[in-house]
Design a protein around this motif. Sequence first.
Motif, mmCIF file in Angstrom:
data_model
loop_
_atom_site.group_PDB
_atom_site.id
_atom_site.type_symbol
_atom_site.label_atom_id
_atom_site.label_comp_id
_atom_site.label_asym_id
_atom_site.label_seq_id
_atom_site.Cartn_x
_atom_site.Cartn_y
_atom_site.Cartn_z
ATOM 1 N N VAL A 9 -0.602 -7.942 -4.218
ATOM 2 C CA VAL A 9 -1.891 -7.416 -3.771
ATOM 3 C C VAL A 9 -3.030 -8.241 -4.368
ATOM 4 C CG1 VAL A 9 -3.477 -5.445 -3.950
ATOM 5 C CG2 VAL A 9 -1.090 -5.075 -3.306
ATOM 6 N N HIS A 56 4.538 -5.670 -6.645
ATOM 7 C CA HIS A 56 3.587 -5.237 -5.618
ATOM 8 C C HIS A 56 2.150 -5.536 -6.032
ATOM 9 C CE1 HIS A 56 6.030 -3.212 -2.561
ATOM 10 N NE2 HIS A 56 6.822 -2.838 -3.555
ATOM 11 N N THR A 57 1.786 -5.213 -7.258
ATOM 12 C CA THR A 57 0.404 -5.427 -7.679
ATOM 13 C C THR A 57 0.065 -6.910 -7.796
ATOM 14 O OG1 THR A 57 1.022 -5.101 -10.010
ATOM 15 C CG2 THR A 57 0.157 -3.184 -8.810
ATOM 16 N N TYR A 73 0.829 -1.191 0.000
ATOM 17 C CA TYR A 73 0.000 0.000 0.000
ATOM 18 C C TYR A 73 0.873 1.253 0.000
ATOM 19 C CZ TYR A 73 -3.221 3.577 1.609
ATOM 20 O OH TYR A 73 -3.939 4.726 1.713
#
Length: 78
Positions: free
Chosen positions: A61, A57-58, A1
């Motif tokens: 997530v 990161h995505t 985040y």
Amino acid sequence: YTFLRTLEQAIRLLDEAGDGSLHLRSRHAERVCRQLGVRARADATASEVLAATYRAHTTRVRAIFERHVGAPPDEASP
């Protein structure tokens, strides 16, 4: 985040075009990389390092989302 929010804020602050997107082969991307402290490596430009970090990161997530909420419905089904 934190990484995604920091990236979003850097893009907005440094965005001359005003569209909020980041084109990795632009001077804008170079400025965002400098703002975030992303540096080139022997095998990748700073923009490529930023893109790889963003994808990592995505992807993480998305995996967390799918584990807790479930995979999105198949787009082919009605």
